[in-house]
Design an enzyme around this catalytic site. Structure first.
Site, PDB file in Angstrom:
ATOM      1  CG  ASP A 135      -2.260   0.673   0.980  1.00 15.70           C
ATOM      2  OD1 ASP A 135      -2.223   1.814   0.497  1.00 15.70           O
ATOM      3  OD2 ASP A 135      -3.316   0.106   1.294  1.00 15.70           O
ATOM      4  CG  HIS A 181      -5.730  -4.730   1.410  1.00 15.80           C
ATOM      5  ND1 HIS A 181      -4.489  -4.340   1.853  1.00 15.80           N
ATOM      6  CD2 HIS A 181      -6.396  -3.574   1.133  1.00 15.80           C
ATOM      7  CE1 HIS A 181      -4.401  -3.023   1.847  1.00 15.80           C
ATOM      8  NE2 HIS A 181      -5.555  -2.533   1.415  1.00 15.80           N
ATOM      9  CD  GLU A 223     -13.008   6.468  -6.016  1.00  9.99           C
ATOM     10  OE1 GLU A 223     -12.881   5.231  -6.008  1.00  9.99           O
ATOM     11  OE2 GLU A 223     -12.169   7.239  -5.520  1.00  9.99           O
ATOM     12  CG  ASP A 263     -11.192   1.316   1.350  1.00  3.97           C
ATOM     13  OD1 ASP A 263     -10.443   0.503   0.795  1.00  3.97           O
ATOM     14  OD2 ASP A 263     -11.006   2.538   1.305  1.00  3.97           O
ATOM     15  CG  ASP A 290      -7.136   3.168  -3.610  1.00  6.08           C
ATOM     16  OD1 ASP A 290      -8.354   3.200  -3.872  1.00  6.08           O
ATOM     17  OD2 ASP A 290      -6.699   3.085  -2.451  1.00  6.08           O
ATOM     18  NE  ARG A 299     -11.522   3.758  -4.128  1.00  3.88           N
ATOM     19  CZ  ARG A 299     -11.214   4.473  -3.042  1.00  3.88           C
ATOM     20  NH1 ARG A 299     -10.963   3.856  -1.897  1.00  3.88           N
ATOM     21  NH2 ARG A 299     -11.124   5.785  -3.096  1.00  3.88           N
TER      22      ARG A 299
END
Length: 921
Positions: A396, A657, A504, A599, A501, A583
């Site tokens: 990460d 994860h 959006e 998440d 990630d 994502r």
């Protein structure tokens, strides 16, 4: 003024559009009865509705308000299409009637639920008229005219209607401004060259008011009827409604919900948003596509190609309303007629998914909070020490310097290059996260040279590194900048895949540091029911300029555009199939990446919701999908993580994860019993890799699903239409996980046919339930101790397997095995796709082997084709389930072979070189 109606093909105001000849013009426009009321029942309906409202008014103490006009009382509650959808507004009679709509108060809904609209369209609300209609080579073109303005600003008075009969099972209908160009989604879609010759659908139009009536020819089922409510087409408010032929509707992501959507006044918002998966919220991606099962077992799908903020309203009529705030109404309708074919037809438009590298189907391990490359390395070594399968180790944002992309923490992650080298020596792989680069402090020289090219979205945001610039992936120059930075980092850390990630795009602020400018892009006349009540909530301003258009139009495309740039860069850097997990997603995403469900939390309900999530993305053409095994946030328990690992071993994409500051949850962190249970189920996954890889080949080639709802294989069994606690791999393997704590058994539905327990070979014969049947439905309770997952093989299937190893590389070097599950008539079939597992376009270039296996009552064999030298290893063993009596002998190519027979099973042990498939008998 005309009424909204239920059209018939013989009605004088409906025109039937045949496949040949000129489009007819209306000879006259008679007044049509409201579609929900037969003309003979009109008086009775008015009287009954009036009495009902009067009684309710007495009971309620007058809260219903003044008596509504008779035309409003004609509309049943379930058929009330909302005329005042604005949120955070108390709809009064005055506000409602200012729009020319009906106002009838209804009892308040239960907490957290939406209720019947108080303000709804009357039967005579003004809409568009179909003024002209002409034939074209592919279909027809028409003009729609609105003579009375609607209630949103910049109402467009004249629209263009384009209809294309693209294939016998696909219809394309687009409605846009007749005079001025409008934004349209920059998505590559197929361009047909000739009109469909034998479509399985018939299309009719109502002329005044305009409406579409689409029917399935074979059954007469009405798939679309848009006469139920007026068409509204303003600059920033587009709305069209339709009746639905049943209540069994799926898709419309991304949301956390049951797989089968509720039609009880349910609004689904599509606007990409960074938020932990929560019921009723708009989540990371936008997929304006639904699949619907018709009452007779047929299926169809509808796709609205529109990337603006949108909401889809479902109501119990059954009915549906599309409501978006930009672009055009660009619909594709897919006629199936079975659900598998609907999804294949949808992917013929958006593109088939990419073929993943074989190692992508192994087990992946990650956490936020390893702290250092040495700590990451310790986890890898522990997995090896316990011989637990693992193909990929991830990091990460810990590895970054100040949370900036393309940088490396030189203190804590100095040994990362050595870790990656060690992974590669063991046939393993490394995947790292990318978020966003920091505008004011780039770590790499190449970034500065592109600042003058306008490669960033206008304005600043705040993410992990602080004030951040979002790359504008709609700009081709950005792709080159992205490639150069990835190349530079790859020269230091030769990663194998990328995890993109927060695309959006996510923002820790609303809009920018100084908010968003005034105007109708950031504050449109209508804002859909987005989380935060603003388009800029935790993202950039909608007015931000990008190369192709403003962010108002491109927001939902951001993740897709970044993924395309990343996939292109990886191909150029590594020369192999790219592996990307994104994502945020949009239709056609599967061509470039997989997806994880975000998440989630370490809770039992999150584990359950992962199944509807995986199945929904199977509909969306993104088969490489899974949830964070054991949950991302919060602390898991040993029982939960064991059960989740058993389920997650059958996600198409399997990754464990979790977040920082929580206890470790990789398999080595638990007791010997739990660790062994996790190891065993992962070994089961690895043994099935040839079968799983072949499923992905079929997805890539023709759009088959990998993780599959049961009703896809049993569309005539209505009991399967609501199931979302079980799923299939392909057509053959039924997965029934434990989803509750403290139990040692699980109950699952067994569809029609013979099913064999994967581990014990115990058989179950089920009858299933046909359409209209009242026959016995088989729900089977099976033992499920903590170390056991229930798997069943469907009769008539042949599964290619291998002796599992701890990596896909080791597994692929082991001999092949076949599991044959005979049907009641002693037949079975299966197939195997085999290539080198990583090269680009192996099928397209012919560098593969494909073998089809079959069993008949006279023997078994295989047929293969190969375009190159890709040959699997030798066949070691064939296991045959369902042989009713001991055979006297087993022959392979005329030579007798040893075998063993146990109870009701034959276990013939064939150890032969893979020089060709023999025909044992």
């Amino acid at each position: 003024m005309k009424s909204y109606q239920k059209l018939t093909t013989t009605h004088p105001a409906a025109c039937r559009l045949e496949e040949e000849g000129a489009a007819p013009m209306p000879s006259g426009h008679g007044k049509l009865a409201p579609w929900w009321v037969g003309s003979g029942l009109l008086v009775a309906a008015v009287l009954l509705s009036t009495i009902t409202v009067w009684v309710l008014r007495q009971v309620s103490g007058g809260w219903l308000g003044p008596m509504a006009p008779p035309k409003c009382l004609l509309v049943p509650e379930s058929h009330r299409f909302d005329c005042y959808p604005e949120r955070r507004v108390v709809v009064t009679q005055e506000l409602c009637e200012s729009r020319g709509c009906c106002f009838i108060q209804s009892p308040p809904p239960a907490e957290g639920k939406q209720g019947v609209p108080w303000c709804f369209y009357p039967p005579d609300f003004p809409s568009y008229t179909l003024e002209s209609l002409n034939q074209t080579a592919l279909g027809m073109v028409g003009v729609l005219v609105r003579r009375e303005k609607a209630y949103y600003p910049r109402d467009i008075q004249k629209l263009r209607l384009d209809v294309e009969f693209e294939t016998d099972t696909r219809l394309h209908i687009k409605i846009t401004d007749a005079a001025n160009p409008r934004y349209e989604v920059p998505l590559d879609v197929p361009q047909v060259m000739k009109r469909a010759e034998n479509p399985i659908y018939s299309l009719n139009f109502s002329w005044d008011p305009f409406g579409v009536l689409l029917q399935r020819k074979a059954t007469g089922t009405v798939l679309l009827n848009t006469t139920v409510a007026p068409l509204i087409f303003a600059d920033q408010f587009l709305q069209i409604s339709t009746s639905l032929p049943s209540k069994f509707l799926y898709g419309l992501g991304e949301h956390r919900d049951r797989f089968l959507h509720s039609l009880d006044w349910n609004t689904l918002t599509l606007w990409a948003r960074d938020v932990p998966p929560t019921e009723s919220f708009n989540l990371y991606g936008a997929h304006p596509f639904y699949l619907l099962m018709e009452e007779d077992g047929n299926a169809h799908g509808v796709f609205l190609l529109n990337s603006n903020a949108m909401e889809v309203v479902l109501q119990p009529a059954p009915g549906l309303t599309w409501r978006t705030i930009g672009g055009v109404l660009d619909f594709y309708i897919f006629l199936g007629p079975d659900p598998n074919m609907v999804i294949q037809q949808y992917q013929q438009v958006i593109g088939f998914p990419a073929m993943p590298p074989i190692w992508a189907l192994g087990f992946h391990l990650c956490r936020w909070g390893y702290g250092s490359s040495n700590e990451t390395w310790q986890t890898v070594r522990a997995m090896r020490n316990y011989q637990i399968p693992q193909d990929a180790q991830w990091n990460d944002i810990d590895y970054m310097d100040g949370y900036r992309d393309f940088t490396l923490d030189s203190q804590k992650f100095t040994s990362l290059p050595s870790l990656v080298e060690d992974l590669h020596k063991h046939g393993q792989h490394y995947v790292m996260i990318l978020v966003f680069p920091l505008l004011s402090h780039y770590a790499l020289g190449p970034s500065w040279s592109f600042l003058a090219l306008g490669i960033f979205v206008e304005g600043q945001a705040a993410v992990w590194p602080g004030f951040t610039a979002f790359p504008d992936f709609s700009n081709p120059d950005t792709h080159q900048w992205w490639l150069e930075n990835l190349q530079h980092f790859y020269s230091h850390v030769p990663f194998d895949g990328l995890w993109i990630d927060m695309n959006e795009p996510s923002n820790f602020m609303d809009g920018s540091e100084h908010g968003c400018p005034p105007g109708e892009l950031d504050s449109p006349p209508y804002t859909p029911a987005v989380l935060g009540d603003s388009l800029s909530a935790k993202t950039v301003c909608a007015s931000a300029e990008q190369k192709v258009s403003v962010h108002y139009n491109l927001h939902n495309l951001y993740g897709l555009m970044e993924t395309k740039a990343t996939a292109s860069a990886l191909v150029k850097i590594r020369g192999k199939r790219p592996f990307i997990i994104s994502r945020s997603t949009f239709p056609s995403q599967g061509r470039y990446s997989g997806h994880w469900l975000g998440d989630n939390r370490s809770q039992w309900k999150d584990m359950y919701y992962s199944i509807p999530g995986v199945l929904s993305f199977s509909l969306f053409g993104i088969p490489l999908v899974g949830a964070d095994i054991c949950g991302f946030s919060g602390s898991t328990s040993e029982e939960l993580c064991t059960r989740w690992t058993q389920l997650g071993a059958f996600y198409p994409f399997a990754r464990n994860h979790n977040t920082q500051k929580e206890k470790a949850q990789d398999p080595t962190a638990f007791s010997p019993a739990a660790r062994t249970a996790m190891k065993d189920v992962l070994l089961t996954r690895y043994s099935l890799l040839p079968f799983l890889y072949t499923l992905f080949h079929r997805a890539h080639l023709q759009g088959d699903t990998v993780a599959r709802p049961l009703f896809f294989e049993f569309p005539g069994d209505v009991a399967t239409w609501e199931l979302d606690r079980q799923f299939l791999w392909g057509r053959s393997l039924l997965v029934t996980p434990v989803l509750e704590p403290g139990v040692d058994s699980v109950t699952g539905y067994v569809p029609r046919g013979m099913w064999y327990d994967f581990y014990t070979v115990r058989s179950i014969a089920a009858f299933g339930r046909g359409l209209g049947d009242l026959c016995f439905i088989l729900w089977v309770g099976s033992p499920a101790p903590l170390e056991h997952l229930n798997l069943h093989i469907r009769e008539g299937s042949i599964l290619p397997t291998q002796k599992p190893g701890t990596t896909t590389e080791v597994t692929r070097g082991n001999p092949l095995r076949l599991i044959v599950a005979l049907s009641s008539d002693a037949t079975a079939w299966g197939d195997l796709f085999w290539d080198d597992g990583e090269s680009l376009d192996t099928f397209e270039k012919g560098n593969y082997s494909y073998v089809m296996f079959n069993v008949t009552q006279v023997g078994c064999g295989g047929e293969g084709r190969s375009g190159g030298s890709m040959v699997p290893g030798h066949l070691e063993l064939i296991l045959i389930f369902g042989v009713q009596k001991p055979p006297s002998k087993v022959l392979l190519n005329g030579q007798e072979k040893p075998f063993s027979y146990l109870d009701n099973q034959v276990w013939p042990h064939f150890r032969v070189p893979f020089a060709g498939w023999g025909s044992p008998s």
